[in-house]
Motif scaffolding. Structure first.
Motif, PDB file in Angstrom:
ATOM      1  N   LEU A   1      -3.667   9.197  -8.061  1.00  0.00           N
ATOM      2  CA  LEU A   1      -2.553   8.657  -7.298  1.00  0.00           C
ATOM      3  C   LEU A   1      -1.282   8.891  -8.103  1.00  0.00           C
ATOM      4  CD1 LEU A   1      -1.953   5.912  -9.100  1.00  0.00           C
ATOM      5  CD2 LEU A   1      -3.851   5.025  -7.738  1.00  0.00           C
ATOM      6  N   PHE A   2      -0.152   8.589  -7.503  1.00  0.00           N
ATOM      7  CA  PHE A   2       1.118   8.661  -8.208  1.00  0.00           C
ATOM      8  C   PHE A   2       1.423   7.285  -8.792  1.00  0.00           C
ATOM      9  CE2 PHE A   2       5.516   7.479  -8.230  1.00  0.00           C
ATOM     10  CZ  PHE A   2       6.096   8.487  -8.977  1.00  0.00           C
ATOM     11  N   TRP A   3       1.980   7.242 -10.003  1.00  0.00           N
ATOM     12  CA  TRP A   3       2.407   5.926 -10.514  1.00  0.00           C
ATOM     13  C   TRP A   3       3.704   6.027 -11.307  1.00  0.00           C
ATOM     14  CZ3 TRP A   3      -1.673   8.554 -12.828  1.00  0.00           C
ATOM     15  CH2 TRP A   3      -1.538   8.847 -14.194  1.00  0.00           C
TER      16      TRP A   3
ATOM     17  N   ARG B   1       9.618  -4.153  -6.944  1.00  0.00           N
ATOM     18  CA  ARG B   1       9.071  -5.154  -6.027  1.00  0.00           C
ATOM     19  C   ARG B   1       8.036  -4.488  -5.122  1.00  0.00           C
ATOM     20  NH1 ARG B   1      12.724  -6.132  -1.275  1.00  0.00           N
ATOM     21  NH2 ARG B   1      11.698  -4.142  -0.873  1.00  0.00           N
TER      22      ARG B   1
ATOM     23  N   LEU C   1       5.768  -4.997  -1.683  1.00  0.00           N
ATOM     24  CA  LEU C   1       5.493  -5.769  -0.470  1.00  0.00           C
ATOM     25  C   LEU C   1       4.148  -5.299   0.069  1.00  0.00           C
ATOM     26  CD1 LEU C   1       8.985  -5.600   1.335  1.00  0.00           C
ATOM     27  CD2 LEU C   1       8.119  -7.344  -0.250  1.00  0.00           C
TER      28      LEU C   1
ATOM     29  N   GLU D   1       1.225   7.305  -2.716  1.00  0.00           N
ATOM     30  CA  GLU D   1       0.389   8.362  -2.124  1.00  0.00           C
ATOM     31  C   GLU D   1       0.839   9.719  -2.650  1.00  0.00           C
ATOM     32  OE1 GLU D   1      -2.224   7.916  -0.151  1.00  0.00           O
ATOM     33  OE2 GLU D   1      -1.986   5.768   0.188  1.00  0.00           O
ATOM     34  N   HIS D   2      -0.072  10.684  -2.679  1.00  0.00           N
ATOM     35  CA  HIS D   2      -1.353  10.671  -2.066  1.00  0.00           C
ATOM     36  C   HIS D   2      -2.381  10.031  -3.002  1.00  0.00           C
ATOM     37  CE1 HIS D   2      -4.865  11.720   0.126  1.00  0.00           C
ATOM     38  NE2 HIS D   2      -5.313  12.520  -0.810  1.00  0.00           N
TER      39      HIS D   2
ATOM     40  N   ILE E   1      -1.259  -2.055   3.399  1.00  0.00           N
ATOM     41  CA  ILE E   1      -0.437  -0.945   2.922  1.00  0.00           C
ATOM     42  C   ILE E   1       0.746  -1.565   2.186  1.00  0.00           C
ATOM     43  CG2 ILE E   1       1.052   0.990   3.554  1.00  0.00           C
ATOM     44  CD1 ILE E   1      -0.657   1.374   6.066  1.00  0.00           C
TER      45      ILE E   1
ATOM     46  N   GLY F   1       4.522  -1.261   0.209  1.00  0.00           N
ATOM     47  CA  GLY F   1       5.758  -0.503   0.039  1.00  0.00           C
ATOM     48  C   GLY F   1       6.445  -0.997  -1.221  1.00  0.00           C
TER      49      GLY F   1
ATOM     50  N   GLY G   1      11.100   1.371  -4.880  1.00  0.00           N
ATOM     51  CA  GLY G   1      11.472   2.761  -5.175  1.00  0.00           C
ATOM     52  C   GLY G   1      11.223   3.721  -4.031  1.00  0.00           C
ATOM     53  N   GLY G   2      10.532   3.270  -2.972  1.00  0.00           N
ATOM     54  CA  GLY G   2      10.340   4.108  -1.796  1.00  0.00           C
ATOM     55  C   GLY G   2       8.898   4.540  -1.543  1.00  0.00           C
ATOM     56  N   GLU G   3       8.036   4.412  -2.547  1.00  0.00           N
ATOM     57  CA  GLU G   3       6.652   4.839  -2.342  1.00  0.00           C
ATOM     58  C   GLU G   3       5.918   3.876  -1.413  1.00  0.00           C
ATOM     59  OE1 GLU G   3       8.135   5.056  -5.267  1.00  0.00           O
ATOM     60  OE2 GLU G   3       7.933   7.215  -5.647  1.00  0.00           O
ATOM     61  N   VAL G   4       4.874   4.410  -0.767  1.00  0.00           N
ATOM     62  CA  VAL G   4       3.936   3.586  -0.006  1.00  0.00           C
ATOM     63  C   VAL G   4       2.551   3.841  -0.580  1.00  0.00           C
ATOM     64  CG1 VAL G   4       5.331   3.723   2.095  1.00  0.00           C
ATOM     65  CG2 VAL G   4       3.443   5.336   1.754  1.00  0.00           C
TER      66      VAL G   4
ATOM     67  N   ARG H   1      -1.891   2.816   0.071  1.00  0.00           N
ATOM     68  CA  ARG H   1      -2.970   2.089   0.754  1.00  0.00           C
ATOM     69  C   ARG H   1      -3.600   1.131  -0.260  1.00  0.00           C
ATOM     70  NH1 ARG H   1      -6.020   7.274   2.827  1.00  0.00           N
ATOM     71  NH2 ARG H   1      -4.989   8.032   0.925  1.00  0.00           N
TER      72      ARG H   1
END
Lengths: 247, 247, 247, 247
Positions: free
Chosen positions: B124-126, B132, B134, B162-163, B175, B177, B180-183, B185
């Motif tokens: 995954l991306f980190w 924050r 949510l 993701e991915h 899911i 959010g 920084g904009g990433e989402v 699962r």
């Protein structure tokens, strides 16, 4: 997708052929199961390049170069699953996750390649009594079912039955019923990494199933569906992955 | 299901605690991440038996007897995934497939146990910027979402994005959010063999996330959902399975 | 979940009973199909409140008050699907999406309630030759399969066959095979809104299937799984929804 | 599949255009939203036939002949969902179940066509603050994601948020995150009958999203994926179906 560019590799352990077991197998599979599969794919995918690879080839015929030049790999094995080297399993898994298509056939359910990709035992019930198998389509929207009659009738087959210990398929395409009463999820797809996997159960060393025209149609559809010729075969991003994947 | 009978084992590699890394971690996790998780489960599952096990315990604290007496195993690891012995991974996989519940938390996505059960890289991306998070519920019918507000607000967390290279979940529950904009699962279930697996991403050694009351609610719901106390822990049927499972 | 509080409503069109069609039906279903189902649920869910409702009751016995006080609704219909008023279908759909459980049985596949919730024709193949049905479990992790033998053997049943025109189930629990060769996805769940739906095909006016102890076990498991007594029955948020839902 | 033969119909209610609401819309959508979509498809699918149809056309421009000659229908509506005649909804549903592809765009989530096919309210959270939308790919194996960057960056969009009240998608392709913190399942597929449905949320009358090259790429991929030109458009088998389908 341009079929001219499709590059397919058919892998077979080749043990039944070497032992002529069952006796007479050479009559309906004179060039082996891999030969019959290659013939079916030439017929279904005009212009595709089809090569074969065997357990006894160096590196089981699946070195880095071969896999890098393979859009879809077919896997047939039965008696010698544990003779497949773990490093070859690592390599195949890495290519599937990187975008190579994979068709796992019949007794390949117990192959190291398939169990590794599924994470489950992939065990099932079986009985070999030459029963009639009916292959029913349950997802008529799926490309693998295109042009396939409902049901496909296979006069004699080994019986496979539930519970088939796989993850819930991403798409369940076919369910088979056998004259002895068992049912089996005989056509199932799995998306793993960037790769597409199709498991299809018909096909056994005892019966000439891979000459069945509708079974061949499914194999051709399956390869077409699993192939991603346009996709660069990247190494999956696996920082900190279990070391054994990258020996 | 009678909560009185629930038997939970919390596994933690315990490396961050031993190194007091990050400094000050001992302030919010004085008894370690495993201690905070055990405390959360005592609070959420009154009467449940909760034990802890660590990487440095003999057999990582996960011998046959312990697993046979565990309804649900929680797994937290980060820095020492490859120090986990393959035979312990084999044992945990066998028990999960036989019916033991498994909760894989946060950086456990890269554990040998999870990647073995998923068959993918689980990469995954980190980015760790105290953003924050949510946590939004996308399946309000799921028992794991029961009583959980929408969204859960976690003021500071490591960002996962993701991915996320996992099989499509059997049920996608949450899911997330990130500012920084990433989402991501962040709450997903997987049925494997007779076992139920829940991956839940919140929780990092840098932030006191396991004290968050709504995160604790999810952990309690997850254990309740994954537990199958009535189910006999059969050895999965694996005739002809890859030898390494049965060393 | 406290079974004491479970409130179940069994709906039956009651037309076969009124016509005594087939002749002799009154012998095995003296209190009607709804009576047999209610008896099964009393047996399986001690302490549950079970009421019955019929097509000819005012408002088909399903007014707002009844549905608001129903945790799980069972639906059995066959000959009179189009005599069910659209406003009752609207009301049932609204309650299911709001959290009421729904079990749709056998020929209920063609009910307005089920086709409305599925969005498809829900058509299937059928033949009524008193064939033997074997009900195989394909998801042994599912609560609805708990304690159910594999297979359930039903000596005489109407044959249902694929293709069953439903959305892919959220969970496929059972697949049936019939002595005539057909297979059928006979136990399937669907999550819709806040509600849980279970379709289960065994059960026909010609055979005493609802006296079968293992079929009763599945019905009990199904009601337990679908019930969400803790969940407030909110009206689904439907700003700008098709007007006919809110006449 | 031969793109030369692809026949696409773009449906738009056309109300925003008629009212020039929002003011200035005519600057970025001079030929209307349907005009921009048709232009995008001509660009993405060279040789395809693209026609447009509007609410105010006779029969909404969707009579039997038009649908029979349509491989894929795109649906854009917002202010006038309930002005769409039920008989047209019946006809579209019948064709989708018979094999016509359907792309439902943005506020079309509340259309009668989509809610009818989903069986749920399809409600969602929204806020229109010109926030930035990032569209992340979660299924890189999916043809609709082919060649799409991760993420797609849309500088200004209406915010959509969970819970989106749809059935669990058959394939979840995209998840969006918005600068306000919401997440949304913005690209999802559904198999219904013989038809393939793709819901894609980007696109609003206030922003020139359908000029975004990567959004156009997704629309082209979506039409290619949903089209089944080889499949005979059979009337679905619906013995005993709810009468309103066959007025």
């Amino acid at each position: 997708m341009n079929q001219q560019q499709l590059r397919v590799t058919v892998w077979n352990e080749g043990v039944h052929e070497a032992l002529n077991d069952p006796p007479g197998m050479a009559e309906y599979y004179p060039r082996g199961i891999h030969g019959a599969l290659a013939e079916a794919l030439h017929e279904q995918l005009p212009g595709a390049t089809v090569r074969t690879a065997l357990l006894d080839d160096p590196g089981h015929g699946l070195d880095e170069e071969v896999l890098a030049a393979t859009d879809v790999l077919l896997w047939w094995g039965h008696k010698a699953h544990d003779r497949v080297a773990d490093e070859v399993v690592d390599r195949v898994q890495r290519h599937v996750l990187g975008g190579m298509g994979l068709l796992v056939l019949h007794s390949g359910h117990f192959s190291k390649v398939f169990t590794r990709l599924m994470g489950t035992t992939c065990s099932l019930f079986w009985r070999n009594n030459a029963e009639r198998e009916l292959v029913w389509t349950v997802d008529p929207t799926h490309p693998i079912a295109e042009g396939v009659p409902n049901p496909i009738i296979i006069p004699e087959q080994e019986t496979y039955g539930e519970h088939f210990d796989i993850p819930a398929p991403d798409e369940l395409v076919f369910i088979s019923g056998f004259s002895g009463g068992e049912v089996f999820r005989s056509g199932a797809t799995f998306h793993r990494g960037k790769g597409r996997i199709f498991y299809f159960s018909p096909g056994d060393e005892r019966y000439p199933v891979y000459h069945h025209p509708e079974v061949r149609r499914v194999l051709g559809n399956g390869v077409r569906w699993a192939a991603r010729p346009g996709v660069p075969r990247e190494q999956p991003r696996v920082a900190n992955a279990p070391q054994d994947w990258f020996a």
